[in-house]
Write a protein that holds these residues in place. Structure first.
Motif, short mmCIF file in Angstrom:
data_model
loop_
_atom_site.label_atom_id
_atom_site.label_comp_id
_atom_site.label_asym_id
_atom_site.label_seq_id
_atom_site.Cartn_x
_atom_site.Cartn_y
_atom_site.Cartn_z
N ILE A 40 -65.71 56.89 31.20
CA ILE A 40 -64.74 56.34 32.15
C ILE A 40 -64.19 57.48 32.98
CG2 ILE A 40 -62.47 55.27 32.38
CD1 ILE A 40 -62.90 53.77 29.90
N ARG A 41 -64.20 57.31 34.30
CA ARG A 41 -63.62 58.34 35.17
C ARG A 41 -62.64 57.71 36.15
NH1 ARG A 41 -68.45 61.47 37.84
NH2 ARG A 41 -66.77 62.88 38.42
N ASP A 42 -61.61 58.45 36.49
CA ASP A 42 -60.67 58.10 37.55
C ASP A 42 -60.11 56.68 37.44
OD1 ASP A 42 -61.13 60.59 38.66
OD2 ASP A 42 -62.67 59.86 40.03
N GLN A 101 -73.37 56.33 38.50
CA GLN A 101 -72.10 55.69 38.18
C GLN A 101 -71.97 54.34 38.89
OE1 GLN A 101 -69.01 58.40 39.44
NE2 GLN A 101 -68.92 57.55 41.49
N LEU A 102 -71.11 53.47 38.34
CA LEU A 102 -70.83 52.15 38.89
C LEU A 102 -69.32 51.94 38.92
CD1 LEU A 102 -73.23 49.69 37.00
CD2 LEU A 102 -73.34 50.35 39.41
N LEU A 145 -56.14 54.87 28.36
CA LEU A 145 -57.47 55.24 28.85
C LEU A 145 -57.61 56.75 29.03
CD1 LEU A 145 -58.29 52.48 31.47
CD2 LEU A 145 -58.84 52.60 29.04
N PRO A 146 -58.78 57.28 28.69
CA PRO A 146 -59.04 58.71 28.92
C PRO A 146 -59.30 58.94 30.40
CG PRO A 146 -61.03 57.66 28.12
CD PRO A 146 -59.95 56.59 28.13
N LYS A 147 -59.03 60.12 30.85
CA LYS A 147 -59.20 60.45 32.28
C LYS A 147 -59.86 61.79 32.40
CE LYS A 147 -54.91 57.91 33.13
NZ LYS A 147 -54.62 57.58 31.69
N ILE A 165 -57.22 47.25 36.56
CA ILE A 165 -57.59 48.67 36.50
C ILE A 165 -58.95 48.86 37.17
CG2 ILE A 165 -58.13 50.63 34.99
CD1 ILE A 165 -56.33 49.24 32.86
N ALA A 166 -59.00 49.76 38.13
CA ALA A 166 -60.27 50.17 38.73
C ALA A 166 -60.69 51.48 38.09
CB ALA A 166 -60.11 50.36 40.24
N MET A 167 -61.98 51.64 37.87
CA MET A 167 -62.46 52.88 37.23
C MET A 167 -63.93 53.07 37.58
SD MET A 167 -62.78 51.27 33.40
CE MET A 167 -61.84 49.78 33.74
N PHE A 168 -64.46 54.22 37.28
CA PHE A 168 -65.90 54.43 37.36
C PHE A 168 -66.47 54.47 35.95
CE2 PHE A 168 -64.59 56.54 41.37
CZ PHE A 168 -65.31 55.74 42.24
N LEU A 169 -67.67 53.87 35.79
CA LEU A 169 -68.42 53.97 34.54
C LEU A 169 -69.67 54.79 34.84
CD1 LEU A 169 -68.24 50.22 33.40
CD2 LEU A 169 -66.65 52.09 32.94
#
Lengths: 320, 320, 320, 320, 320, 320
Positions: free
Chosen positions: A21-23, A46-47, A62-64, A36-40
């Protein structure tokens, strides 16, 4: 069960796998609902991910960034594939197959590092020897040196890539230095060993390959120069003499090894040694980039797809 | 008596020495008197020469170009040094110290050529072997190959320069090819051997270094390609099979070995072999150019004069 | 029934039509099932095609490339339209409407070729006349010359395009040569006739327009030069004298007709004739490209879409 | 007696001839003596002139610039030739052979202008016809148009040069417009006629060729556009309708006729007419420049000197 | 009810809202049925719209462009979102929330304009004062000046943007002119006030931001120059003296204020005033562009997305 | 007696004055006689000097470089002026008028430095304040900062030039920062203060302006970064916290302040603060360069000579 890579997900699939999980961002819809919006991501790309009916509590956990087990399903949204996330549970990095997330050199890093150590061990100039030794003696740094990728995208973009590239360059130097007797071998070997050492601070590679903030602001060229200055000062503090002229000759190689201003070199090569490091760097990078592109071309065509960095397609057919 | 080089002549000197006469023209002054304008040159440069009270008979005897014994005196004219020629007598080329007119490699050309022959003898692909063999068997061409300079100005600009450069490149290739196993060694070796073969037709070097008309119109890159085509056709006429794919893979290396369009390459490198020949060529040329500039710098300064081709001055100080 | 062009297919349609199959590859899914990936194309573009539950036997029957009757249906996959192929049956090229696959000039190629022949028939210089005659006498080559497109994308990209472009350039030359009396008309006419003759070997145009391997490696500029050399040598073998100076003056026009290094010219124009061929080529190509873009603009707007090759949109409104 | 051209003066000659005086300045030596520095020029170039023991009275009489009879002698000063002026007397421009100071076309300007008038007389569009007519009716402007050089240095750099260039371009257009039926002939003819009309204000050519202040600040491209706007407004004031769209289509040709931003075009060509004017302009300029350079080469060599504007030497040998 | 912005529409939604219709075209399907293709847009972007079963009568009623109430539904077609239009009814511009279609400055335009008027009121040179006054007195033009955007995309791309940018530049000039006493303040202030005045004619901004035909053909740089010439001529007609030297000094600032040829300046800066206007323009534009990009970045990342106009990502983190 | 500047020496003068001797070399003629070649220089330029009948003893006494009283005479040699030196006697630097050798700012350096100190005293961020304070507290460095020229050639090329340039930039920043509230003033002020601090190590200015070896190899951009790192480390060693993020934000400004790769910036500006420092630097440098060129133009012409760094001549006429 094999990991489902993000570049293999199709619309309408059920998702139940581990991703980075990013950003993550907590947002509200026009109606006021939180989501919540995030990148996988994984090593294949990435998606966008979206978790509806989110709460600030969930968001805070959530981790960042970090690894997480994702359950949900894929869909098309505005012509882009995204994942609707129903459930997220954090995963310890010990539980993941790290190779699903970070590509790695298929060479033996221990053996490569020993060869690097052996080759730079040939340096005779006492000051360069001391300087190189100060780097070799920095165990934390050397561990990073053995793991950092050579880059984020173009070539040697995998764990151990910088070591593999540096190792290969040193072997080329050892092979051709006897043919150019006027070129000062000690400077070339030290210059190659340290030419991209700043990438250890420029790049992050714990979950995915990316630039550190400091790396983007300063760049590995200037960072390498700073690290040499710091090691030289440390030696001086211990009473070892490092002449400014020696440090400058080495520093010049670092600052000019991209060869042209437009590639981010603040100085153009002004010594035979600087030219040699520049050409060996470029040769090794391009041969690696070209052979990787040819090997990885998915089609059976005689030509790869267009490579914009090289402004050509590559020819794959070999002599019989 | 030592030859008086044209770059050492001062105004007001008596001239009595052998020079190359180039481009003589018969002209008339505004008063109608005939005179001959010409260039006088040797390996150090050229000067304007002027013979007053000339006749068409004298003009017709002059070589265009050729060696001649010149008697006269030097003077300033419109801020340029020129030589007023009182007497010209032709000199047979057997009488001149050719080294006063053409710089020459200080390496042993016979030995270098034997090493070149030996290295390309390692080529295993039967078609490339045949093609290279056809060149080696052309004694006239090989004699030119051993004598032609590597260029008119920038690097290896002396008799035997192309051989010295090709020989050095082949040695580099032999040293590093084992480190890049995916690169097809046969193509690299044949590509290096022939990469500048067209310079044998592009450059003239009997009295001074210059371009032939054909060389200026067509250039050595295209000429090398034509020569390969002619040799391949000669082999085919003799029944030796040379596949178009083999010829094209080799031709591509020739056409792309300057690496960028702006340096006159009509094609960009699209194979690992083409990249390797390009980098080895550039590396060897630049190291030669840089070390020559550092060695020949007349001052004791730590820096050479500005080198516009490299956009920098060069640093001459070595580590102690 | 009208052909369904690939750029008109929407998701969810039933497909039952003839297409060109290109680059079929046999692959296996992660579960081990075999499938065939391929491209389906016609003159309007190409799509990915996929045949599930394939066998090696089917794969072996597929043309690489060739015409085939395709039955299946269209769908979106990862945001791209693809065709799921249920059935493939090969089709003889005699059965297809070739104009569905290859655009063609709307001019009369026979008449254009006769005019070309007539114009170059005006050449007076005996050597150029012989050289041009040797090309005209090569019936196979002239047939290709009448059919090859002028390019794959930018201008005259249709069957007969090279002939149409060459024909138009020759007419321009005939119109303006009387205005520039110092320009040698024979060289200009021969230069235009042969300036892109190498495209007959660079481009493939039997089913779709593409580059040959040899074309991509060597390019039409160098190929044109090689073909002139081969014809000149053939004439010499038959006892016809072709001076190297004549061949070089013509060759120089070929090598410099793109006008700048960055457009793949290994030589810059150095004669008035070379400049004239360069400008007539560029003028004819750009006028053709601009008028085609203005005619084919689908909207009613006063401006076309952005044309990146020209770095502008084009204005379509005419004076009243 | 023939004029002594400044590029033929040698050191130590007695000077007694008419020259143009430019930029005289009154200065004082370190000892406080007054002297006048100035340039002496004719069509062949310029030299520094210096008059010692000058007075403010003399200085005030000097033209800035103007013709003057100069008496003195030539000498070298800091490696440059200069003329020590002993006596200056002003000369009326009626007394000088103007051709010693300003090169002139060897074509008949009256006849060329009549042909220009006839060709633009073919314009059918009533608004363009009116606009062109407004220029033709401006007798002062047309006289300048017939006399102004085409440029200061590169091509058509002589009295009548702009007319000769415009005339030649119009003839090319008339010859090729029938071959490009989609191109609007009226716009091309009007565009060519006016493409450089601003040079009448940009260049000064009464004694030597130079730029006016206004010309250097604004340039002929923008000046041509301003002049068209002024003539269009004058017509409108007289009740003649000139649509903005017509004026813009013509203005666009003016603004884009250098073809690329780097050559000072603020707009890139966006119509077929703009492309045609750009190519005809460049073709005519380059053919003129190349043939002039070949004709004027002083040596008998097959090649001219290096032409930096063309980045090549030019080949002078013609077919036999 | 809030407006549904086109960049928020997903496939399969029911559409019932007001949009701008642009470029409607009546076309027929391969089966002969008529349909209308058009663009639907608002300030967030545009989408394709398609009305099936259309008639020429409906087509004739459509605005080109104009506001319309659209009823229909969204769908994917060839991977692009489009709107199937079932019903169109025209809407008077008085009924729409114009801010849904055109972004607007959040500053007070009245107040900014008064400050602009006050700052240029400091100009002392009587001719520049008259010229600026002539612009200020043109009420229609000043209204446009207060409303036109600063550009279509890069910076200040909203109603009032040109005023905001000009106002900010003038304030910078007022702040720094006292520090550069040799720079002529009057020219700088007049130059800034008028530097982009031609954008009032180059850009259309009634429903969406776009270029006018005249704007695309001529550009705001040349248009600004033309407007100054027209105002100067109007003043001259009224008996006010405007020297050509004053007009040229101002015109030069306009023509060179993009600083480099490649950015569409037909002249490079040649006065201190031109340099100052160029730098203040670039500084204000870039600071505005950078701070807007940082503020509008949707993610929480320390870095914005890649900005191709700046060739970098932007760093968002501030000092604590 | 006034110093005789080297650019005022004519051939045949008697020389009896103080000059800087640079790069003396002991050489032997072809006949074996020893002579010394050297450069003689002052602030106006340099000339070749030659002492015949030299001895190794004399050579050893010569400074490399240093001030010396030279007696001899001037002459032309190979079209260049040189000085034949008959006698050399060393001169203590205390005896020379240093302003004959090094140009100096005409502003008050003490007062400028106090203003610099005052302006950077406004910095509020404690870490930046500490960092700037560490520089201010380094008395040796600050003395160099007050004396080093701003460059060797282009702008502010005189003693005190860096201080004058930095001082002027800071005043511009103070004037405009209130207008850009989103820009972090502390970073801009610290960035300007330190942007060229590395020039204190890059440039030598004791007798003439030149680059140090270290300066040429490393450059002032990288040197400034190193100096900041060293001061930050010194502070850390004393227990003052300097966050890496603060150091990087400042370092980024240093590395990007030339604005483009081709001007030696290894990073492009990625923050509003970096853009502001870049523009203020360029603005101040260009205004200084342009006004100096206009002031120093020796002619009375409305235009200066061509300035190749600006690619234009400069217009000198002011409004009345």
């Amino acid at each position: 069960m094999a990991h489902k890579f993000v570049n293999q997900i199709e619309p309408g699939e059920t998702i139940d796998d581990i991703y980075v999980i990013r950003d993550p961002i907590l947002r509200s819809t026009t109606r006021g609902d939180l989501y919540i919006a995030m990148f996988l991501s994984d090593r294949s790309g990435q998606l966008n991910g979206r978790m509806w009916q989110a709460t600030e509590t969930i968001y805070r956990t959530l981790p960042k960034p970090g690894f997480a087990h994702i359950q949900g399903r894929s869909e098309l949204y505005q012509n882009n594939l995204q994942v609707i996330v129903n459930n997220i549970s954090l995963v310890d990095s010990g539980q993941v197959h790290i190779e699903d997330f970070l590509a790695k050199t298929d060479k033996d890093t221990h053996q490569m590092f020993e060869e690097v150590r052996k080759i730079v061990g040939q340096i005779k100039n006492s000051q360069l020897k001391a300087l190189v030794g100060e780097f070799l003696a920095d165990a934390d740094l050397m561990e990073k040196f053995c793991n950092v990728p050579g880059g984020v995208k173009l070539h040697h973009d995998y764990i151990g890539g910088l070591l593999e590239h540096t190792h290969s360059m040193l072997r080329v130097a050892v092979a051709i230095l006897p043919l150019y007797k006027q070129v000062q071998a000690d400077l070339v070997l030290a210059g190659i060993f340290l030419h991209d050492i700043g990438k250890t601070e420029e790049l992050a590679y714990d979950m995915v390959f990316s630039y550190t903030d400091s790396g983007q602001l300063i760049g590995h060229v200037a960072k390498s120069l700073l690290m040499i200055d710091q090691k030289a000062n440390a030696l001086r503090a211990k009473g070892t003499k490092i002449d400014q002229t020696v440090q400058d000759a080495l520093g010049h190689i670092i600052l000019s090894h991209h060869g042209e201003y437009e590639f981010g070199s603040p100085k153009l090569p002004a010594t035979a040694e600087a030219f040699m490091v520049y050409y060996i760097d470029d040769l090794d990078a391009k041969i690696s980039q070209v052979t990787a592109a040819i090997d990885n071309e998915p089609s059976d065509s005689n030509w790869t797809a267009w490579k914009s960095a090289l402004q050509t397609r590559l020819y794959r057919k070999r002599l019989e």
